[in-house]
Each structure stands twice: as structure tokens, then as C-alpha cells.
Design a protein around this motif. Structure first.
Motif, short mmCIF file in Angstrom:
data_model
loop_
_atom_site.label_atom_id
_atom_site.label_comp_id
_atom_site.label_asym_id
_atom_site.label_seq_id
_atom_site.Cartn_x
_atom_site.Cartn_y
_atom_site.Cartn_z
N ASN A 40 0.85 -1.19 0.00
CA ASN A 40 0.00 0.00 0.00
C ASN A 40 0.88 1.24 0.00
O ASN A 40 1.96 1.24 0.60
N PHE A 46 -0.25 14.86 8.06
CA PHE A 46 -0.15 14.96 9.51
C PHE A 46 1.14 14.21 9.83
O PHE A 46 1.15 13.01 10.16
N SER A 60 0.02 10.39 10.81
CA SER A 60 -1.27 10.01 11.39
C SER A 60 -2.35 9.74 10.35
O SER A 60 -2.93 10.68 9.80
N SER A 97 -0.90 12.66 -5.24
CA SER A 97 -2.31 12.93 -4.97
C SER A 97 -3.18 11.79 -5.48
O SER A 97 -4.12 11.35 -4.80
N GLU A 109 -1.12 1.03 -4.79
CA GLU A 109 -1.10 2.39 -5.34
C GLU A 109 0.19 2.73 -6.08
O GLU A 109 0.23 3.73 -6.80
N ARG A 185 1.64 20.45 1.96
CA ARG A 185 0.18 20.52 1.89
C ARG A 185 -0.32 21.65 2.77
O ARG A 185 0.19 21.86 3.88
#
Ligand SMILES: Cc1cc2nc3c(=O)[nH]c(=O)nc-3n(C[C@H](O)[C@H](O)[C@H](O)COP(=O)(O)O)c2cc1C
Length: 295
Positions: A40, A46, A60, A97, A109, A185
Motif C-alpha cells: 500500500n 499529519f 497520522s 495525490s 497504489e 500541503r
């Protein structure tokens, strides 16, 4: 000032205020693996470093605000407590993104976003070959911050091995802050890019004990010209310049000519002096600025 009570806000509203104000946030592009070996890859802003010795980062994966479900990254590190934290640069941002799309569990991904898997040396999850820096980490702890939608889950990742693309290094082997071309971000869909144009330095007050803004002469502290940043620079010196230092600085032809042209006791003398000193502060020349202000 608008003052907001947390209890008056929905979680979505709260998230919006927090994400716009607590920004820019670095991006951890985390690769993880489940116990069956499914890979993954997901981005998390975060994220930060919290310790150098031992080297520990925290990121997080929060419980989804929409439906209070948990993220695959969290589920994976609970099964296999390892990850690679890949650092995201500008060239990777759109694909990064894309990797945040909520693909079903088991979907890789790396493939969806078009990144290249690079075998890690110490941990099972692969690295992102395109990332300028890759940290192989062992997950020491996972701390849940609650069971409500929007609650974070702190993943404490200890860095065990660092890989750096040589192209972002200077001759001394250190990372060049411009070459790494970082992105971060912010709120909503906003991102920012660290470019040569928007980088600047602030002298670190580590070895020196600055006199502080409260020790500045009143006319400087309450100047109509000097800004808070200027006062911060002036307060970062260890002592006011000596007469000898002032005289030395005033030998600078530009300073000398300016001071010569100033009319003694004229009502705008101080304003002109402060404006002139401000120009030097903006260039980072605090010593000359001080000498002008004390002249
Ligand atoms: C740049 C970026 C930063 C993100 N940061 C976070 C974050 O810090 N925490 C979080 O829970 N989701 C964050 N997301 C959303 C997750 O990446 C997204 O929910 C993803 O689908 C989670 O994947 P997973 O379920 O495979 O772990 C971010 C998305 C992007 C694009």
C-alpha cells in the motif's frame, strides 16, 4: 478576532480551520505491507520528525470524517510494523495525490499512481524510486487518539536506513535545500513548492544570547518604520555596538554620505535614519543597521 468554541463546530468545519492554519505541512508518502504481502502507498501530511536520537517521525492516518472507517495504512502497520517514508518533491505531486484515492484494500497504489517499486534493504515495504529521500522505518508504537470520526492514529516510525538521491546533494554530501524541490500541503486543495525565490534564512539564536526586544532603546522599539521582523533582528545581537564599531561601520561610503546629508535636529531625522537602517536589515546586515541607528 473571531473566537471559535470547538463544541460549536462540525468535524468538517474544524478540520478546515485546522488544515488552513496549520500549514504548510510536509508530506510523508508511506509505503506499507499487510501480512499477506499486499503493498500500500498513501500520502499523509499529519507528519513531522519528533526526535533525532533516536530518529523518530510520526504520521497520522486519521479515522475518516465521512464514515469513521480506518485507513489501510493503519491496518497494515498493525499487522506488519514497518514502513518506508518517502519524501515528495514537485515532480511527484500529482501522482502522489492520485495515490490518495480510496482504492479498495489490496490495490497497490504504486501501480495505480505509476510509481516504481524499489526493494528495501531492511524492511518489507518497498521504496518509491522516484522519491529524492526514502527512510526505511520500524514502527515502534501506534497511538490511537480516539474512536470518533476524524480521530488520529499516531504511527511512531523509527528511521533505520536513509537513502538519498545524489542529485540533491551538494559537494559536501549535505542536502541542498533548493535542489530537493519539496512540496507541502496546506488547506483544501492548496499546496506550496519550496523554490529558490521563496527560501530565506533567519539567523539561529543558538550560540548567542540576544539582548531581546525589551532591551531596545524606546525610540527603536516603538519606531514607526521598523517592523516586528526588524525588531527581532535587532534584538538578536548580544550587545549594542561600541563607539569603535559604530565608527568603523560609518566608514562605509554609503553610510557616511547618508549621515553627512542628515540635518541635525530636523523633525524627520529619526524617520530617515530608521528607513535607512531598515534597508540594511532587509539585506540581513544587522551590524550596519545598528550602527546607523546608534549614530
Ligand atoms: C497530500 C495528502 C496528504 C494527506 N494527509 C493525510 C493525513 O495526514 N491523514 C489522513 O488520514 N489522510 C491524509 N490524506 C488522505 C489519505 O491519503 C487517503 O485517505 C488515502 O486514501 C489513505 O489510503 P489508505 O487507506 O490506503 O491508507 C492525505 C491526502 C493527500 C493527497
Amino acid at each position: 478576532m473571531l473566537s471559535l468554541k470547538i463544541s460549536d463546530l462540525s468535524t468538517a468545519e474544524l478540520q478546515n480551520y485546522l488544515q488552513y492554519a496549520i500549514a504548510p505541512r510536509p508530506i510523508c508518502f508511506a509505503s506499507t505491507i499487510d501480512k499477506s504481502g499486499n503493498v500500500n502507498l498513501s500520502p499523509f501530511s499529519f507528519f513531522n520528525m519528533f526526535s533525532t536520537n533516536p530518529p523518530v517521525c510520526i504520521f497520522s492516518p486519521a479515522r475518516r470524517v465521512r464514515d469513521n472507517t480506518t485507513k489501510h495504512t493503519l491496518e497494515n502497520v498493525l499487522e506488519v510494523p514497518e514502513c518506508v517514508i518517502n519524501i515528495v518533491n514537485y515532480d511527484m505531486v500529482q501522482q502522489t495525490s492520485l495515490a490518495s484515492v480510496e482504492y479498495s484494500k489490496g490495490i497497490n497504489e504504486f501501480q495505480k499512481a505509476g510509481f516504481t517499486e524499489l526493494k528495501s534493504e531492511l524492511v518489507k515495504p518497498p521504496r518509491v524510486a522516484e522519491a529524492p529521500v526514502q527512510f526505511e522505518c520500524v514502527v515502534n508504537d501506534v497511538i490511537s487518539l480516539g474512536k470518533n470520526a476524524g480521530a488520529g492514529n499516531l504511527i511512531l516510525a523509527e528511521i533505520k536506513l536513509i537513502h538519498i538521491n545524489e542529485e540533491i546533494l551538494d559537494a559536501d554530501g549535505k542536502i541542498n535545500q533548493e535542489k530537493i524541490d519539496l512540496v507541502a500541503r496546506l488547506g483544501g486543495d492548496w499546496y506550496c513548492r519550496v523554490t529558490k525565490e521563496n527560501l530565506f534564512k533567519v539567523a539561529k539564536p543558538v550560540r548567542t544570547i540576544g539582548i531581546g526586544v525589551d532591551s531596545l532603546p524606546e525610540n527603536i522599539r516603538y519606531s514607526k518604520i521598523l517592523t516586528g521582523n526588524n525588531l527581532g533582528q535587532l534584538g538578536n545581537v548580544e550587545h549594542l555596538p561600541s563607539l569603535q564599531e559604530i565608527e568603523e561601520c560609518n566608514k562605509n561610503p554609503q553610510v557616511h554620505d547618508f549621515l553627512k546629508g542628515l540635518v541635525e535636529n530636523s523633525p524627520d531625522r529619526e524617520l530617515k535614519l530608521h528607513s535607512f537602517a531598515k534597508d540594511f536589515l532587509e539585506k540581513g546586515d544587522v551590524q550596519t543597521a545598528w550602527s546607523i541607528l546608534m549614530s
